[in-house]
Enzyme design. Structure first.
Site, PDB file in Angstrom:
ATOM      1  CE  LYS A  65      -2.772   3.011   3.156  1.00  0.00           C
ATOM      2  NZ  LYS A  65      -3.977   3.247   2.411  1.00  0.00           N
ATOM      3  CD  GLU A 100     -17.846   9.913   7.917  1.00  0.00           C
ATOM      4  OE1 GLU A 100     -16.924   8.972   7.626  1.00  0.00           O
ATOM      5  OE2 GLU A 100     -18.870   9.948   7.344  1.00  0.00           O
ATOM      6  NE  ARG A 121     -11.007   2.683   1.392  1.00  0.00           N
ATOM      7  CZ  ARG A 121     -11.189   2.725   2.906  1.00  0.00           C
ATOM      8  NH1 ARG A 121     -10.197   3.133   3.467  1.00  0.00           N
ATOM      9  NH2 ARG A 121     -12.558   2.774   3.460  1.00  0.00           N
ATOM     10  CB  CYS A 122      -5.585  -1.819   3.477  1.00  0.00           C
ATOM     11  SG  CYS A 122      -4.542  -2.218   2.398  1.00  0.00           S
ATOM     12  CG  ASP A 145     -22.953   5.993   4.728  1.00  0.00           C
ATOM     13  OD1 ASP A 145     -23.948   6.590   4.287  1.00  0.00           O
ATOM     14  OD2 ASP A 145     -21.961   6.250   4.977  1.00  0.00           O
ATOM     15  CB  CYS A 171     -20.829   3.421  -3.323  1.00  0.00           C
ATOM     16  SG  CYS A 171     -19.833   2.676  -1.757  1.00  0.00           S
ATOM     17  CG  HIS A 183     -38.917  -3.225  -7.739  1.00  0.00           C
ATOM     18  ND1 HIS A 183     -39.753  -2.090  -7.980  1.00  0.00           N
ATOM     19  CD2 HIS A 183     -38.379  -3.747  -8.862  1.00  0.00           C
ATOM     20  CE1 HIS A 183     -39.972  -2.100  -9.274  1.00  0.00           C
ATOM     21  NE2 HIS A 183     -38.961  -3.033  -9.972  1.00  0.00           N
ATOM     22  CG  HIS A 230     -13.082   5.210  -5.793  1.00  0.00           C
ATOM     23  ND1 HIS A 230     -14.497   5.439  -5.670  1.00  0.00           N
ATOM     24  CD2 HIS A 230     -12.675   4.889  -4.488  1.00  0.00           C
ATOM     25  CE1 HIS A 230     -14.980   5.041  -4.495  1.00  0.00           C
ATOM     26  NE2 HIS A 230     -13.849   4.458  -3.551  1.00  0.00           N
ATOM     27  CB  CYS A 259     -17.936   7.526  -2.790  1.00  0.00           C
ATOM     28  SG  CYS A 259     -18.012   5.944  -1.571  1.00  0.00           S
TER      29      CYS A 259
END
Length: 769
Positions: free
Chosen positions: A22, A494, A525-526, A609, A653, A662, A705, A737
């Site tokens: 990463k 946040e 992304r982890c 969410d 997302c 529906h 992203h 997102c």
């Protein structure tokens, strides 16, 4: 290796025990290190993984499972299936083209990203059409095999199977939606033959072809494609052993029959953890002389294997397929679990004894293989049995009050008393929002300084007073920025949260947390999934303090930000000793308490969410109805008690939503914000086809992203497309997102352009009246 002792690992985590890959990726993307630096980190990780498995005694060790972004994108590169917009002119595909496809660049957007089956892993969706000129453009599979061989490790190169690759793809822009992706099979098989021939020439004796699409509901035409593909590859397979792997679910009887009849295939791999019905198919008939790769060690969860139970299963299979043809395996790639329990210094000994991460699962696979071969490690099996018994009897697992409250949910479907249209009217009178209101999804960039503050507070290097002051300053900055941008409904950004699920899990009972239990979600992304080991409840309010503080800084509406019960469930390592829906109902009751406390504190807009609701949808259609019923019910439980004037938002997302629209409507949220822009606005097609949606809806207007900053006119054009199928009074304007992975230098201009686009469309709507 002695007869009857063969062991196999389907795949292994790539990020490294301390997320080494990463950090190497992000350093390279930021221009702080070279391609050679990145390749060196990757090579060191691969080397340690191969040697670790060889030292344990694994016979069939995978290679080419180490992707810099994801294995489907690796296959796209191997086939030279690069969309024209990336300006690739042939030759070996390098990092520039590869990462442009994954992340976009300054001039062109990224390819679509979506969930990998029902996991929290993602893949880059191939864009194909009749005019794609396939060519062998990435030799990574062969290079990695040779790299391992030079280290003295003979591996099993892994390729995404040709039929699964095509079925995971989509028609490129401008190609008819009715275009048959399977019609490209003859073209890509030419490349597969080249790759397999090169692997054979390099000395490979086994190869693994992953065909996970075989666990889906497939029609006769799709099943025939598998038969045709492998018949075409049969001569190329000559001199090689080939295992075809399936995972994540049962295979249907029709798929099983197709699979075990494939030409040129030596062995078949099955997930016997999530695919327990497949056992009956094997017992009903397995082809003589073929290998069975029995996936009895769970690759998707962190619980220690019940070795005695698995050994009994294997002994039963041994009598069917023969001692020398049974291979002990993981149920799927270990990519979906954490790396090594050794790195966990803060888990208590009791909970730690119940767990097995990837490194421990490799040992479990080998221990089972040895036991099957008559070399059972009695001490290892005895310790495992003691841990299994401890978990069953531990008072930490069961909470009678929680179980009673969850049982009391039966008999009600928990719907708000007033319909959504009347609620929206009541909310508008209170909130007084403009047409096409703007908002963001929740998180703002997580700066180096912010991460430092959280890290120092956790390490007790700064006081609680200093921490609260720093977080309030960050919230104030985020609030001020949104006001300057003229966003209508604000978020606090946040800053107190490293991860949306981990944050809540830390404050709920029945959860345990790791220090290094990281799992790759996509690219660099982890996530660090919490471990749900027992009954769940909320001892204290979790977000009220921060949301109230943020609301006190502005006269504009401030969203309270919560993670929904289904997403907490699907993004955690969930206890496997009771049905998932029972755990979900417990979480829903805990979130319900928080929602009602936020409302009492004066928060008039609350977002719950459910980013992972679609992700948990079972792979078999026959199981959809039951899952959607309890998942949607769980969401409704969280907000059934609020007033009509309290506006409930939800967010989803990076999944395909059209087939569950529906159920999304049945969630009965007041407003839903939903990913749309990166998936070529596929979501809008469901409304073009006549689905009526009466609640507020915000299909994302730009992809967060990618570092690319979309111009105002591009966003305005997206909004116009939305207005062609949705009423202006229900449409919201927002990104796809949350913004935590972006930098402020990208976020500020992108949001400025988004607000400008919304204002432009308001003018157009006003002048059209």
């Amino acid at each position: 290796m002695a007869s009857g002792m063969a062991s196999h690992i389907v795949g292994y985590p790539r990020m490294g025990p301390k997320r080494e890959l990463k950090f190497a990726l992000e350093s390279f993307w930021d221009g702080k290190s070279s391609a050679e630096d990145l390749k060196k980190v990757a090579a060191d990780l691969r080397s340690s993984i191969w040697k670790q498995m060889a030292d344990v005694g694994i016979k069939y060790i995978p290679s080419n499972t180490f992707a810099y972004y994801d294995q489907v994108l690796d296959t796209t590169a191997m086939l030279g299936a690069v969309p024209p917009r990336y300006g690739w002119n042939g030759g070996e595909i390098g990092f520039d083209v590869y990462f442009s496809m994954a992340r976009g660049n300054a001039s062109v957007p990224a390819m679509e990203m979506t969930k990998w089956f029902d996991t929290n892993y993602h893949y880059i969706v191939p864009e194909l059409g009749p005019d794609v000129n396939f060519s062998y453009a990435s030799h990574k599979a062969v290079d990695e095999y040779k790299e391992a061989k030079a280290l003295g490790v003979d591996t099993v190169p892994v390729l995404v199977g040709p039929v699964s690759y095509l079925l995971l793809s989509k028609p490129a822009k401008g190609v008819e939606k009715s275009f048959s992706l399977l019609s490209l099979l003859p073209k890509i098989l030419v490349i597969y033959k080249e790759v397999i021939s090169e692997l054979k020439a390099a000395g490979a004796s086994w190869i693994q072809l992953d065909e996970p699409l075989l666990v889906r509901d497939l029609d006769a035409h799709q099943l025939q494609a598998f038969t045709d593909a492998y018949a075409e590859l049969e001569s190329t397979f000559s001199g090689l052993n080939v295992v075809v792997e399936t995972y994540f679910a049962d295979v249907t009887p029709e798929a099983y029959k197709t699979l075990v009849s494939l030409k040129g295939v030596t062995g078949f791999g099955f997930d016997l953890v999530r695919g327990t019905k497949t056992l009956d198919l094997i017992k009903g008939g397995f082809p003589s002389g073929k290998y069975l790769f029995a996936g009895v060690v769970d690759g998707r969860n962190i619980w220690a294997n019940d070795l005695a139970s698995s050994l009994a299963t294997l002994e039963g299979l041994e009598s069917i397929v023969g001692k020398d043809k049974l291979v002990v395996s993981t149920s799927c790639s270990l990519l979906h679990t954490a790396v090594d329990l050794v790195n966990e210094t803060k888990l208590d000994d009791e909970i730690k004894s119940w767990l097995a991460f990837a490194a421990q699962k490799v040992v479990e696979v080998n221990a089972l293989a040895k036991a099957l071969g008559g070399q059972k490690d009695e001490a290892f099996f005895s310790a495992n049995a003691a841990a299994q018994a401890s978990r069953k009897s531990s008072p930490r697992v069961n909470n009678e009050a929680v179980q009673k409250a969850a049982a009391g949910l039966k008999g009600s479907d928990h719907r708000r008393a007033t319909n959504v249209s009347a609620r929206l009217d009541a909310q508008q009178k209170k909130l007084n929002l403009p047409i096409l209101p703007t908002t963001t999804i929740g998180s703002f960039p997580q700066t180096v300084e912010l991460r430092r503050v959280r890290r120092e507070y956790k390490a007790k290097k700064i006081s609680e007073e200093e921490y609260v002051k720093a977080i309030k300053e960050e919230i104030s900055k985020v609030v001020k920025l949104q006001e300057e941008l003229d966003i209508d409904v604000l978020v606090h950004g946040e800053p107190e949260r490293n991860d949306m699920v981990e944050y809540f899990g830390e404050q709920l009972s029945g959860f345990a947390f790791t220090v290094n239990g990281w799992v790759q979600s996509y690219g660099s992304r982890c996530v660090k999934p919490p471990i749900i080991y027992g009954d769940v409840s909320r001892p204290n309010p979790m977000t009220v303090f921060w949301s109230s503080a943020a609301q006190s800084m502005t006269s504009r509406p401030m969203k309270g930000m919560l993670t929904g019960p289904v997403t907490i469930l699907n993004w955690s390592f969930v206890r496997n000793d009771q049905p998932r829906h029972e755990t979900c109902y417990q979480i829903a009751l805990a979130i319900k308490d928080e929602v009602e406390d936020l409302e009492k504190a004066g928060i008039n807009v609350i977002q719950i969410d459910e980013a992972a609701l679609r992700e948990g949808l079972p792979l078999r259609k026959s199981e959809h109805e039951f899952y959607l019923k309890w998942a949607v019910h769980s969401f409704r439980i969280t907000n059934v008690g609020v007033q009509d004037t309290t506006q409930i938002h939800t967010h989803m997302c990076y999944s395909h939503f059209n087939d569950i629209i529906h159920s999304i409507i049945d969630m009965d949220a007041d407003v839903i914000t939903i990913e749309n822009s990166r998936s070529d606005e596929k979501l809008l097609s469901v409304f073009r086809e006549g689905v009526k949606y009466g609640a507020g809806i915000g299909p994302g207007v730009y992809d967060i992203h990618s570092p690319r900053i979309p111009p105002t006119e591009e966003i305005a054009d997206r909004i116009r497309k939305m207005l062609a199928v949705l009423e202006s009074h229900v449409l919201w304007v927002n990104p796809d997102c949350g913004l935590k992975t972006r930098k402020y230098a990208e976020v500020q201009p992108a949001l400025s352009n988004m607000v400008a686009a919304a204002k432009l469309l308001r003018q157009e709507l006003a002048s059209a009246k």
